[in-house]
Design an enzyme around this catalytic site. Sequence first.
Site, PDB file in Angstrom:
ATOM      1  N   LYS A  52       0.714  -1.041  -0.024  1.00 37.40           N
ATOM      2  CA  LYS A  52      -0.207   0.127  -0.153  1.00 37.40           C
ATOM      3  C   LYS A  52       0.737   1.351  -0.082  1.00 37.40           C
ATOM      4  O   LYS A  52       0.774   2.247  -0.869  1.00 37.40           O
ATOM      5  CB  LYS A  52      -0.922   0.219   1.234  1.00 37.40           C
ATOM      6  CG  LYS A  52      -2.172   1.047   1.027  1.00 37.40           C
ATOM      7  CD  LYS A  52      -2.871   0.693   2.453  1.00 37.40           C
ATOM      8  CE  LYS A  52      -3.731  -0.448   2.538  1.00 37.40           C
ATOM      9  NZ  LYS A  52      -4.265  -0.631   3.833  1.00 37.40           N
ATOM     10  N   ARG A 123      -3.037   3.349   8.849  1.00 39.51           N
ATOM     11  CA  ARG A 123      -3.259   2.029   7.708  1.00 39.51           C
ATOM     12  C   ARG A 123      -2.102   1.099   8.060  1.00 39.51           C
ATOM     13  O   ARG A 123      -1.102   1.675   7.511  1.00 39.51           O
ATOM     14  CB  ARG A 123      -3.755   2.400   6.570  1.00 39.51           C
ATOM     15  CG  ARG A 123      -4.508   3.893   6.268  1.00 39.51           C
ATOM     16  CD  ARG A 123      -4.562   4.372   5.008  1.00 39.51           C
ATOM     17  NE  ARG A 123      -5.414   3.407   4.019  1.00 39.51           N
ATOM     18  CZ  ARG A 123      -5.442   3.623   2.641  1.00 39.51           C
ATOM     19  NH1 ARG A 123      -4.775   4.765   2.049  1.00 39.51           N
ATOM     20  NH2 ARG A 123      -5.980   2.784   1.835  1.00 39.51           N
ATOM     21  N   GLY A 132      -8.500  -7.649   4.878  1.00 38.78           N
ATOM     22  CA  GLY A 132      -8.927  -7.652   6.243  1.00 38.78           C
ATOM     23  C   GLY A 132      -8.149  -8.150   7.585  1.00 38.78           C
ATOM     24  O   GLY A 132      -8.834  -8.473   8.605  1.00 38.78           O
ATOM     25  N   MET A 134      -5.921  -6.383   9.192  1.00 37.93           N
ATOM     26  CA  MET A 134      -5.652  -5.436  10.455  1.00 37.93           C
ATOM     27  C   MET A 134      -6.509  -4.123   9.942  1.00 37.93           C
ATOM     28  O   MET A 134      -6.724  -3.669   8.863  1.00 37.93           O
ATOM     29  CB  MET A 134      -4.056  -4.877  10.381  1.00 37.93           C
ATOM     30  CG  MET A 134      -3.194  -5.968  10.983  1.00 37.93           C
ATOM     31  SD  MET A 134      -1.411  -6.020  10.577  1.00 37.93           S
ATOM     32  CE  MET A 134      -1.518  -6.508   9.159  1.00 37.93           C
ATOM     33  N   ARG A 369      -3.685  -1.453  -6.453  1.00 35.24           N
ATOM     34  CA  ARG A 369      -3.123  -2.592  -6.496  1.00 35.24           C
ATOM     35  C   ARG A 369      -3.361  -3.460  -7.564  1.00 35.24           C
ATOM     36  O   ARG A 369      -4.541  -3.051  -8.257  1.00 35.24           O
ATOM     37  CB  ARG A 369      -3.254  -3.604  -4.972  1.00 35.24           C
ATOM     38  CG  ARG A 369      -4.765  -3.860  -4.887  1.00 35.24           C
ATOM     39  CD  ARG A 369      -5.008  -4.711  -3.664  1.00 35.24           C
ATOM     40  NE  ARG A 369      -6.437  -4.628  -3.438  1.00 35.24           N
ATOM     41  CZ  ARG A 369      -6.950  -4.691  -2.125  1.00 35.24           C
ATOM     42  NH1 ARG A 369      -5.987  -4.673  -1.258  1.00 35.24           N
ATOM     43  NH2 ARG A 369      -8.339  -4.661  -2.013  1.00 35.24           N
ATOM     44  N   HIS A 485      -8.845 -46.784 -11.939  1.00 38.99           N
ATOM     45  CA  HIS A 485      -8.977 -47.077 -13.635  1.00 38.99           C
ATOM     46  C   HIS A 485      -9.987 -45.834 -13.811  1.00 38.99           C
ATOM     47  O   HIS A 485      -9.938 -45.132 -14.996  1.00 38.99           O
ATOM     48  CB  HIS A 485      -9.647 -48.295 -13.739  1.00 38.99           C
ATOM     49  CG  HIS A 485     -10.170 -48.478 -14.994  1.00 38.99           C
ATOM     50  ND1 HIS A 485     -11.366 -48.541 -15.619  1.00 38.99           N
ATOM     51  CD2 HIS A 485      -9.604 -48.856 -16.119  1.00 38.99           C
ATOM     52  CE1 HIS A 485     -11.696 -48.652 -16.715  1.00 38.99           C
ATOM     53  NE2 HIS A 485     -10.489 -49.041 -17.257  1.00 38.99           N
ATOM     54  N   SER A 833      11.621 -41.281 -25.390  1.00 36.92           N
ATOM     55  CA  SER A 833      10.245 -40.586 -24.892  1.00 36.92           C
ATOM     56  C   SER A 833      10.583 -41.086 -23.397  1.00 36.92           C
ATOM     57  O   SER A 833      10.150 -42.227 -23.180  1.00 36.92           O
ATOM     58  CB  SER A 833       9.039 -40.844 -25.808  1.00 36.92           C
ATOM     59  OG  SER A 833       8.192 -40.307 -24.888  1.00 36.92           O
ATOM     60  N   CYS A 901       6.489 -38.468 -22.178  1.00 32.89           N
ATOM     61  CA  CYS A 901       4.758 -38.650 -22.534  1.00 32.89           C
ATOM     62  C   CYS A 901       4.261 -38.877 -21.066  1.00 32.89           C
ATOM     63  O   CYS A 901       3.082 -39.358 -21.116  1.00 32.89           O
ATOM     64  CB  CYS A 901       4.702 -39.635 -23.582  1.00 32.89           C
ATOM     65  SG  CYS A 901       5.404 -41.104 -23.183  1.00 32.89           S
ATOM     66  N   TYR A 921      10.144 -32.169 -26.984  1.00 33.50           N
ATOM     67  CA  TYR A 921       8.873 -31.942 -26.694  1.00 33.50           C
ATOM     68  C   TYR A 921       8.154 -32.502 -25.463  1.00 33.50           C
ATOM     69  O   TYR A 921       9.015 -33.283 -24.994  1.00 33.50           O
ATOM     70  CB  TYR A 921       8.171 -32.637 -28.126  1.00 33.50           C
ATOM     71  CG  TYR A 921       8.001 -34.224 -28.133  1.00 33.50           C
ATOM     72  CD1 TYR A 921       7.223 -34.785 -27.314  1.00 33.50           C
ATOM     73  CD2 TYR A 921       9.324 -34.503 -28.893  1.00 33.50           C
ATOM     74  CE1 TYR A 921       7.357 -36.185 -27.428  1.00 33.50           C
ATOM     75  CE2 TYR A 921       9.097 -36.155 -28.697  1.00 33.50           C
ATOM     76  CZ  TYR A 921       8.324 -36.781 -28.146  1.00 33.50           C
ATOM     77  OH  TYR A 921       8.473 -38.052 -28.245  1.00 33.50           O
TER      78      TYR A 921
HETATM   79  P1  ADP Z   1      -7.847  -2.249   3.823  1.00 32.73           P
HETATM   80  O1  ADP Z   1      -6.418  -2.394   3.539  1.00 32.73           O
HETATM   81  O2  ADP Z   1      -8.723  -3.064   4.566  1.00 32.73           O
HETATM   82  O3  ADP Z   1      -8.512  -1.763   2.314  1.00 32.73           O
HETATM   83  P2  ADP Z   1      -7.456   0.683   4.062  1.00 32.73           P
HETATM   84  O4  ADP Z   1      -6.329   1.155   4.725  1.00 32.73           O
HETATM   85  O5  ADP Z   1      -7.506   0.705   2.554  1.00 32.73           O
HETATM   86  O6  ADP Z   1      -7.919  -0.834   4.545  1.00 32.73           O
HETATM   87  O7  ADP Z   1      -8.734   1.512   4.628  1.00 32.73           O
HETATM   88  C1  ADP Z   1      -9.930   1.160   4.869  1.00 32.73           C
HETATM   89  C2  ADP Z   1     -10.807   2.174   4.507  1.00 32.73           C
HETATM   90  O8  ADP Z   1     -10.509   3.400   5.048  1.00 32.73           O
HETATM   91  C3  ADP Z   1     -10.864   2.322   3.050  1.00 32.73           C
HETATM   92  O9  ADP Z   1     -12.352   2.198   2.517  1.00 32.73           O
HETATM   93  C4  ADP Z   1     -10.253   3.855   2.575  1.00 32.73           C
HETATM   94  O10 ADP Z   1     -11.098   4.489   1.996  1.00 32.73           O
HETATM   95  C5  ADP Z   1     -10.507   4.598   4.156  1.00 32.73           C
HETATM   96  N1  ADP Z   1      -9.336   5.560   4.213  1.00 32.73           N
HETATM   97  C6  ADP Z   1      -8.031   5.201   4.517  1.00 32.73           C
HETATM   98  N2  ADP Z   1      -7.279   6.213   4.603  1.00 32.73           N
HETATM   99  C7  ADP Z   1      -8.088   7.337   4.088  1.00 32.73           C
HETATM  100  C8  ADP Z   1      -7.901   8.706   4.100  1.00 32.73           C
HETATM  101  N3  ADP Z   1      -6.694   9.324   4.201  1.00 32.73           N
HETATM  102  N4  ADP Z   1      -8.846   9.446   3.697  1.00 32.73           N
HETATM  103  C9  ADP Z   1     -10.212   8.799   3.585  1.00 32.73           C
HETATM  104  N5  ADP Z   1     -10.370   7.625   3.573  1.00 32.73           N
HETATM  105  C10 ADP Z   1      -9.466   6.902   3.987  1.00 32.73           C
HETATM  106 MG    MG Z   2      -8.098  -0.551   1.260  1.00 32.97          MG
END
Ligand code: ADP
Ligand code: MG
Length: 945
Positions: A52, A123, A132, A134, A369, A485, A833, A901, A921
Amino acid sequence: MEGSTEQETASRTPIPLEEPRPPRSTNGGGPRKWLYAYTEGDGKDKRLLGGKGANLCEMTQIGIEVPPGFSITTEACLAYLAHADRALPEGLLEQTRDAMRALEERTGKGFGDRTEPLLVSVRSGAAMSMPGMMDTILNLGLNRDTLAGLIEHTSDPRFGWDAYRRFIQLFGKVALGISDERFDDQFERVKRSAGAAVDLELEADDLEEIAGRFLSIVREVTGRPFPDDPYVQLELAIKAVFDSWMGRRAVDYRREFGITPGMANGTAVNVQTMVFGNLGDDCATGVAFTRDPATGENVLFGEYLVNAQGEDVVAGTRTPKPVGEMESGMPDLYAELEALRRKLESHYGEVQDFEFTIEKGRLYCLQTRNGKMNASAMVRTSVEMHQQGLITRERALTRVNPEHLEQLLYPQLRSDVDVEPIGRGLPASPGAACGEAVFDADRAVELGRAGHDVILVREETKPEDIHGFFASRGILTSRGGKTSHAAVVARGMGKPCVAGAEGIRVDVRARQAVAGDTVIEEGDVITIDGTSGSIFRGSVPMVEPDFSAELRRLLEWADEEARLKVRANADTPDDARRAIEYGAMGIGLCRTERMFNASDRLPIVLDMIMAETTEEREEALSRLLPIQREDFRQVFHVMSPRPVTIRLLDPPIHEFLPEEIQLEDEIRHLGRLRETVRGMEVMAETVELLAGDAGPAPAGALTDTRGVDAVIARKEAILRRARTLKEVNPMLGHRGVRLGMTYPEIYKMQVRAILEATALCIRDGVEVHAQIMVPQVCTAEELDAVHADCREVQDEVEAAFGVSLDIEFGTMIEVVRACLRAERLADAADFFSFGTNDLTQATFSFSREDAENKFLPLYNERGILRDNPFEVLDQLGLGRLMALAVEWGRKAKPGLQVGICGEHGGHPQSIDFCHGIGLDYVSCSAPRIPVARLAAAQAEIRSRT
Ligand code: ADP
Ligand code: MG
Ligand code: MG
């Protein structure tokens, strides 16, 4: 040397090292650099900045609007976790303060400032995406003071209180470890007393009430007030993200998906300025793909919500709209979004999955990503992105996983249907099929001829069921493994098969199958999924296979790149036709015995086996000759001008006889029948005697035991023969070239059939490239002997047809000794072969069925062997033998043609290895051909770099 080799085999998935290692010591003066602003971080360094963070840096630096922020490195995370008391490494807090001050300058806001408060998100993000795993903390920096400022600034108390209560809950949960339920419970209470059906109906007052209750929860659980100092909040949040790396969820996730420290070590922390998509109707938030991930179509694809925060899209509290609708609602922003899409793709050269937020008419990208897509979307995007000039042809070929192509070649159950299976078995041959259940092969043929779709259901299958396979859409057995078989034959034919469904009781006599409370009678419709092993009652919707124009194109490119040719294992003209459709460049293995099994030939084969003398045997063979000749002629026609390798008879001949038990059973049964017939005979005579001429007509033929006697005698003879032919270890017994040595007339007949078919084709002006292959050879003398017979037959055929035949003569390499004698064998052979199915058995001294059923799973589990060597070519042992055989063979005969083969010939990793040791081959079953073609191209591309 040997020891270290074994070690390598044993450790494919080293248990992830969960002890975090601290980064190497700082280089000289001052603490190391623990964080990077998005304007300076290296967008390629995902290991250091997380996926990220690296992408946020990259996007910032190529001019995409990203809310300003910085990434704290994974090294800081490791240093923190390695510290005895989990303390932040020296210098990190100072650097964070500096970075926050820089943010303040850039945004014109102040962290903790009452009038223009700067709020940030915190984040997490590791080198590999761990969805999901963290949670993200939003709106950090809020307290009573800054909240007042925020409300004043936006003139929107509802917005302010909403942001605040979200922050308290997220911070409480992530940084203070308070469970969501505590908060949700209070939230619901206020909602109820306010009479709000949905969150949106809550007023500012309600949200203020909720925030107050949340603060009380925090005080109650932690014994301390909620931290108001933004820097205290930030420090706690950073530590919480670091801690989460070693949290249960994350550790389990990494173990489950085999994510090693080599792949991702520690998480980075992203501190980023908040942008708000919920400040009014000129605000929005959404997620999008740069192309449709389901079809690969080149259109912006995604969903958005007006006046909402990012989490609302995911939470499902409001239903988002398709992003296409933005075009009419916010045309300017839609155009910007389109521009963003193009910019992302042209920069990354890959389909992107991105998050965006629009604050007061300004578009920000919050994350990007690589998009995850299904196989057909991968293929389509590969072809189209190359044609648009976004990626090279090599990239187009390497970004598709060859294994996934198989999904496109079989009917699949639709992924959106949700039906409970009535049972499960082993996924023995991929694809889904639906039809009426039938319980024996003859019935399958009968119904099949009448145009019904049928599924053959048996306890297990035998060679004599083969006609039932042809007539069926799929096969279901209640016994046997992936190498039974049923499984092997179904895979060879490309028909779906579920094997060993032990929960299902098949009663062939009653013509029913019972699975729990479900009873399937003959004619009841069932669906089987050979890809997953599930069995369903009734017909489940499917998607038909799609050999799309894009897939054809991609595979053409693959053929142009690849050095390895891809041939098919195909036994019949039908197999051959299918193989060509999949792009086979020849047949690498045509097994003649499959042709023996058809019901019109089996009686003749039986005569051949029962023959007491060579003359008798030759007589039976002379009846087989025209049949085989016609088979070969047709195969040659279909494959012309591609090469066709025909293997002479291989399996022990007792395999063509019914089983002893079955014979004994039949003989007993016939014996009883004879008693009955005799009784009727006596009765008829008595009646006749009593009634004189006036009595009823004698029962005649019906009461004549002679017919039954003859059948019994024949069965008994077969039984005797079966007992003589019985071997202690048939796989190591009288088979392959050893049969050819003891009954040279069998091989001569087959060779004659091949040569005459070739001559006939030449007459028809059809170009033929035939190769005769001898199985199970262990010494060159065997090969020389067969070769001499071949030449004799060839002279006769050439004279009879007045043509000269150009036939290649070679050997299968499937005996260890053959590898070691490759140099001498090459003298006697035009080609080799590798038959890696038998060669694997021989190299390990494992019998496949026994290994797979008894001890291989344990070996794999304990890491004694990392793979099933019958599926994944054992490069360290078997591969070494192969490499030596190739080297020695080519020493004697430079340019010796060498192929493979065995089943491994369709396995990408094994194909890569075959490329590396210089094979010409690979040959595999028809549906694996596209997989092999792509893998062959990837092997070549990989070897260039
Ligand atoms: P995940 O890795 O689970 O996708 P994110 O770090 O992308 O988590 O964040 C989860 C949510 O928080 C996302 O939907 C994102 O839009 C929102 N978010 C994260 N950072 C910001 C920010 N700086 N401003 C507005 N929304 C944010
Ligand atoms: Mg995200
Ligand atoms: Mg073999």
